[in-house]
Design a protein around this motif. Structure first.
Motif, PDB file in Angstrom:
ATOM      1  N   MET A   1      -5.294 -28.671 -17.927  1.00 24.65           N
ATOM      2  CA  MET A   1      -4.581 -27.488 -17.111  1.00 24.65           C
ATOM      3  C   MET A   1      -5.912 -26.233 -16.728  1.00 24.65           C
ATOM      4  SD  MET A   1      -1.501 -27.055 -19.094  1.00 24.65           S
ATOM      5  CE  MET A   1      -0.895 -25.567 -17.614  1.00 24.65           C
TER       6      MET A   1
ATOM      7  N   SER B   1      -3.543 -20.776 -15.768  1.00 26.29           N
ATOM      8  CA  SER B   1      -2.300 -21.219 -16.058  1.00 26.29           C
ATOM      9  C   SER B   1      -1.626 -21.841 -17.731  1.00 26.29           C
ATOM     10  CB  SER B   1      -1.952 -22.337 -14.986  1.00 26.29           C
ATOM     11  OG  SER B   1      -2.220 -22.365 -13.594  1.00 26.29           O
ATOM     12  N   ALA B   2      -3.139 -22.504 -17.981  1.00 26.49           N
ATOM     13  CA  ALA B   2      -2.442 -23.021 -19.678  1.00 26.49           C
ATOM     14  C   ALA B   2      -1.859 -21.035 -19.964  1.00 26.49           C
ATOM     15  CB  ALA B   2      -3.928 -23.667 -20.106  1.00 26.49           C
TER      16      ALA B   2
END
Length: 284
Positions: free
Chosen positions: A228, A232-233
């Motif tokens: 990812m 986003s992670a």
């Protein structure tokens, strides 16, 4: 020995919320708080030089607004603190550009932590971080910075997310403020490994072991998100768990710049909801 903390204010609601957050977070810790307002006078910028003609009406008006604003802030703090014997306060009104004022106070007062709001008086929904916050996080590298969003209300934090790739090793001195906050808040630190590989190599395993040794005095746990993007992670992890703070070390890279590069800051929307503790690579 008292902890020395710098609280910045432009008299906005966001700045006040950051002050309240700091007072609550360190309510049981002996602290000397320095409340700073940096101001300028319209018409003093000419040919990129700051002209300090202190007799001008514009300067006197700006100076009075700053000093009066700090008096109001101290009244609000006094009402809220109810004479907390562990806390003392000093106000500083500085006729300086904001970054210069912060750097000067950090150096002169041996400040250990800067606390500020994410956005200032010119608050717009389209901007997650104000330019002052980004500048301080990038440029004040001899002192950690705690940036508090207007909506932050989880004080003290119970879960702090610490993202890492394990690709660089950390020094204990770099993490001392995170460890301190975790201890005084009785918070758990979630070490979030964001990986593009399936397994850790030998260097990463050594760095992981070193980090575990550094965190031995606090409650911590390992978590993994793979394949990812970093932003986003972190967003997914914080959102899904309702975490209360994100902490990371802003490591400078020779070719890739800083993790706090403008595009990344704008893409990480958790900054609007949880405080961010930015520590610095002491080797830079």
């Amino acid at each position: 020995m008292k902890k020395k903390i710098l609280l910045t204010t432009d008299f906005s609601k966001n700045a006040w919320n950051a002050i309240v957050y700091a007072l609550e977070l360190y309510k049981s810790v002996a602290c000397d708080f320095y409340v700073l307002n940096a101001y300028s006078a319209e018409g003093y910028v000419k040919n990129n030089l700051m002209i300090s003609d202190r007799g001008k009406e514009t300067y006197e008006a700006a100076k009075m607004d700053s000093e009066d604003g700090l008096v109001r802030i101290m009244r609000m703090i006094t009402f809220r603190e109810k004479n907390n014997p562990k806390h003392t306060f000093t106000t500083i009104s500085a006729f300086n550009p904001f970054l210069e004022a912060v750097q000067l106070v950090v150096e002169e007062k041996d400040i250990e932590l800067v606390v500020m709001g994410t956005k200032g008086e010119s608050n717009t929904l389209s901007v997650l971080f104000g330019s002052n916050a980004i500048t301080v996080m990038e440029k004040v590298r001899n002192c950690p910075v705690l940036v508090v969003p207007e909506v932050a209300d989880s004080v003290p934090p119970k879960e702090i997310v610490f993202p890492t790739s394990y690709k660089t090793h950390f020094k204990r001195r770099e993490l001392i403020h995170l460890i301190e906050i975790a201890n005084i808040s009785e918070a758990s630190v979630k070490i979030l490994h964001i990986s593009q590989e399936n397994e850790l190599d030998e260097k990463q395993l050594k760095n992981k072991a070193l980090l575990e040794e550094t965190f031995e005095s606090i409650n911590y746990a390992h978590h993994l998100l793979s394949h990812m993007e970093i932003s986003s992670a972190i967003n997914c992890f914080v959102e899904s768990r309702g975490s209360d703070m994100v902490a990371f070390i802003n490591k400078k890279h020779r070719f890739f710049g800083s993790i706090l590069s403008q595009p990344l800051v704008k893409s990480i929307n958790y900054y609007t909801r949880v405080p961010v503790l930015v520590m610095h690579d002491l080797r830079n």
